[in-house]
Design an enzyme around this catalytic site. Structure first.
Site, PDB file in Angstrom:
ATOM      1  N   ASP A  79     -25.872 -51.248 -24.887  1.00  0.00           N
ATOM      2  CA  ASP A  79     -26.025 -49.748 -24.196  1.00  0.00           C
ATOM      3  C   ASP A  79     -25.779 -49.938 -22.567  1.00  0.00           C
ATOM      4  O   ASP A  79     -26.217 -49.337 -21.669  1.00  0.00           O
ATOM      5  CB  ASP A  79     -27.621 -49.549 -24.243  1.00  0.00           C
TER       6      ASP A  79
ATOM      7  N   ARG B  82     -23.361 -51.815 -15.011  1.00  0.00           N
ATOM      8  CA  ARG B  82     -24.659 -52.246 -15.726  1.00  0.00           C
ATOM      9  C   ARG B  82     -24.680 -53.247 -16.788  1.00  0.00           C
ATOM     10  O   ARG B  82     -25.449 -54.341 -17.042  1.00  0.00           O
ATOM     11  CB  ARG B  82     -24.929 -51.092 -16.800  1.00  0.00           C
TER      12      ARG B  82
ATOM     13  N   TRP C 253     -23.594 -39.170 -17.470  1.00  0.00           N
ATOM     14  CA  TRP C 253     -24.885 -38.304 -16.803  1.00  0.00           C
ATOM     15  C   TRP C 253     -24.937 -38.964 -15.265  1.00  0.00           C
ATOM     16  O   TRP C 253     -25.882 -38.474 -14.756  1.00  0.00           O
ATOM     17  CB  TRP C 253     -25.955 -38.863 -17.776  1.00  0.00           C
TER      18      TRP C 253
ATOM     19  N   ARG D 170     -31.325 -34.375 -10.825  1.00  0.00           N
ATOM     20  CA  ARG D 170     -30.737 -35.422  -9.756  1.00  0.00           C
ATOM     21  C   ARG D 170     -30.278 -34.329  -8.593  1.00  0.00           C
ATOM     22  O   ARG D 170     -29.649 -35.137  -7.749  1.00  0.00           O
ATOM     23  CB  ARG D 170     -29.696 -36.305 -10.080  1.00  0.00           C
TER      24      ARG D 170
ATOM     25  N   GLY E 102     -26.556 -37.513 -23.641  1.00  0.00           N
ATOM     26  CA  GLY E 102     -27.065 -37.456 -25.228  1.00  0.00           C
ATOM     27  C   GLY E 102     -26.241 -38.544 -26.144  1.00  0.00           C
ATOM     28  O   GLY E 102     -26.621 -38.564 -27.302  1.00  0.00           O
TER      29      GLY E 102
ATOM     30  N   GLU F 204     -27.359 -41.228 -27.064  1.00  0.00           N
ATOM     31  CA  GLU F 204     -28.537 -42.017 -28.003  1.00  0.00           C
ATOM     32  C   GLU F 204     -28.820 -41.021 -29.034  1.00  0.00           C
ATOM     33  O   GLU F 204     -29.541 -41.464 -30.037  1.00  0.00           O
ATOM     34  CB  GLU F 204     -29.741 -42.225 -26.882  1.00  0.00           C
TER      35      GLU F 204
END
Ligand code: CA
Length: 555
Positions: A298, A325, A238, A128, A188, A190
């Site tokens: 999530d 989210r 992230w 990014r 990380g 997940e």
């Protein structure tokens, strides 16, 4: 004696010559229209420019000035920086410096990866962007290294490994330099990793501090995890944080707990799905606010923490704006994390609202059913009401522009067994989506205090690009099918588009150089929606990463 003073004199001079980028430059970055020196176009991450040469009356005359091939078929999500007429941009496997006016490559620094790196990357082979400070560029790598490069030559100056990629740690985010410290997050969650934020010395790469986003049992918040669950607790970091240089405070979002299956980890699971207010010099947590305790869905809270001053009950108040989210748009006082507003900006079925006194969601049977193992349909889906793609806040219109996601998902837990380097989610991934029949995405102009949509521009395939707004009354964004678009900031009326050769999920920026206002964005399809949606309409969009730069046609 003489030799010593000569050496000292030289040592003092060299850094002065080499000071390509100072702390003061970064602090003033959002007001610097001649350059783009910060990720988010300012420490506040507003992605707003006061430039007006390109405006709602003439944006139809925008034409490409140059295109640069990144020679890469992966997803391009990098935000370019522009400093002293040089544009710096990254792909997953290279950093490049380009003459910002001509598009001519100045240097290219390639990265080599171990053969097994793609296997342990969750959601896209991407990068990014860079941070710039005192003549150096800083970037991260998919195998979890932080690298410093000489901004003039691209030569690697130092490299530090943050964590072991083989167990699932990855880095895709652009570093942040705040109060002279290079700060990086990690991906990380997940993979059942226990995640963190790091501080590094910009000169030497020395590791200065690490703050884990999941505390040990003896630390504050440790009692929100049971047994050994904290060891696999996730909480990845992230997306680049924002920074208030007056308060010397970082605001960094934290991702989902691991595994998704919440029954495995009873408790609130601090500091997952939270924002951390931190001291950049030490990494010390000043306060936290948790958006989604014990979250099953999530709902990473990594979406950028935009800093703005807005009227709250008639009083100008320094706030954090966050299109979370989980589907709610939050306004927090950035002094202390006090919740000022939280309203849905998309359809939300897992909670009926947020308790303003406690900050906690008022959960529905959807959330409760999901935890007890029922198959539920939930809005938003696990991709959220908005995923990583950054919003823009326009202080003139007082609106936040966000690429929102309108679809829901199916959720059913499965047993979760930790195995190093393997997915650790505890969720049935075979039937993920509740698409409905309408558009799957909408670029919305949102009133932060109410969450209400002032205007919206739907799209059948959701947009996954960053948003840029300008004082010229123009909002820029892009589509996965390759259209780079401009809208009227007040009305949402579409004013212009240009079809790039591949899908757009980059982060547009603008600057003025030698009297000309430029707009830059990367093109190159990939990323989380392309990987997991199965949307066949994207099959005809070719890969191929490049950078596009636009300006008004000369009359
Ligand atoms: Ca996640």
């Amino acid at each position: 004696m003489k030799t010593t003073s000569y050496a000292v004199g030289l040592a003092l001079l060299v850094p002065l010559w080499g000071l390509a980028q100072t702390n003061d430059d970064l602090v003033k970055g959002s007001a610097n229209t001649g350059e783009v020196v910060n990720y988010g176009m300012g420490y506040n991450l507003q992605r707003f420019s006061t430039l007006t040469q390109i405006n709602s009356g003439n944006v139809q005359k925008l034409v490409p000035v140059w295109n640069y091939s990144l020679d890469d078929n992966r997803s391009e999500e990098s935000q370019p920086l522009v400093y002293k007429g040089v544009l710096y941009v990254t792909s997953h496997n290279a950093t490049v410096a380009i003459d910002a006016k001509s598009g001519t490559q100045i240097w290219k620094a390639k990265l080599e990866y171990p053969a097994d790196v793609p296997r342990v990357v969750c959601c896209g082979i991407i990068n990014r962007g860079v941070a710039i400070y005192e003549g150096k560029l800083f970037r991260t790598t998919l195998d979890a290294n932080v690298i410093a490069l000489d901004a003039k030559t691209g030569k690697e100056l130092w490299r530090q490994n943050a964590a072991d990629y083989k167990v699932g740690f990855t880095m895709t985010m652009a570093p942040l330099v705040a109060d002279g410290v290079v700060i990086t997050g990690i991906s990380g969650a997940e993979f059942g990793t226990r995640d963190f934020i790091d501080g590094w010395d910009p000169d030497t790469g020395k590791h200065l501090w690490r703050t884990y986003t999941v505390p040990e049992p003896t630390e504050a918040g440790g009692n929100t995890w049971s047994g050994d669950t904290w060891k696999f607790g996730g909480g990845s970091t992230w997306i680049t944080g924002s920074f208030d240089p007056e308060l010397h405070t970082l605001y960094w979002g934290v991702g989902n707990p691991g595994p998704f299956n919440a029954a495995v980890r009873p408790g609130d699971n601090l500091y997952t799905c939270s924002v951390l207010a931190m001291d950049p010099k030490t990494g010390k947590i000043k306060w936290h606010f948790q958006f989604s305790p014990n979250n099953p869905f999530d709902y990473d809270s990594v979406a950028e923490m935009v800093l703005a001053t807005i009227d709250v009950k008639g009083k100008p108040t320094p706030v954090i704006l966050n299109a979370n989210r989980n589907g709610f748009f939050y306004v927090l006082d950035r002094n202390d994390g006090k919740l000022l507003a939280a309203n849905p900006y998309v359809k939300v079925t897992w909670a009926s609202g947020i308790d303003l006194a406690t900050g906690r969601p008022i959960e529905t049977d959807v959330a409760k059913g999901a935890r007890s193992g029922e198959k539920v349909t939930v809005f938003p889906s696990i991709l959220g009401g908005k995923n990583w793609e950054p919003i823009s806040y326009d202080p003139k219109t007082r609106l936040a522009y966000a690429n929102t996601l309108l679809f829901g998902g199916h959720y059913k837990t499965t047993p979760a067994e930790y195995k190093a380097g393997e997915w650790y989610v505890g969720m049935d991934l075979s039937d993920l989506w509740e698409w409905g029949t309408g558009p799957r995405g909408e670029l919305k102009a949102i009133d932060p205090m109410t969450g209400q949509t002032k205007w919206g521009v739907p799209s059948d395939i959701p947009r996954f690009s960053g948003v840029l707004s300008t004082a010229g009354g123009v909002v820029f964004s892009g589509r996965l099918t390759g259209e780079f678009e401009a809208f009227d900031a007040e009305s949402g009326k579409k004013l212009w588009q240009f079809k790039a050769g591949s899908g757009i999920e980059g982060q547009p920026v603008t600057w003025e150089q030698d009297g000309v206002q430029y707009v830059a964005v990367t093109s190159g399809i990939g990323g989380v929606y392309s990987l997991f949606s199965g949307d066949e309409r994207l099959a005809s969009v070719p890969a191929g990463g490049s950078v596009w730069v636009f300006a008004l046609q000369k009359s």
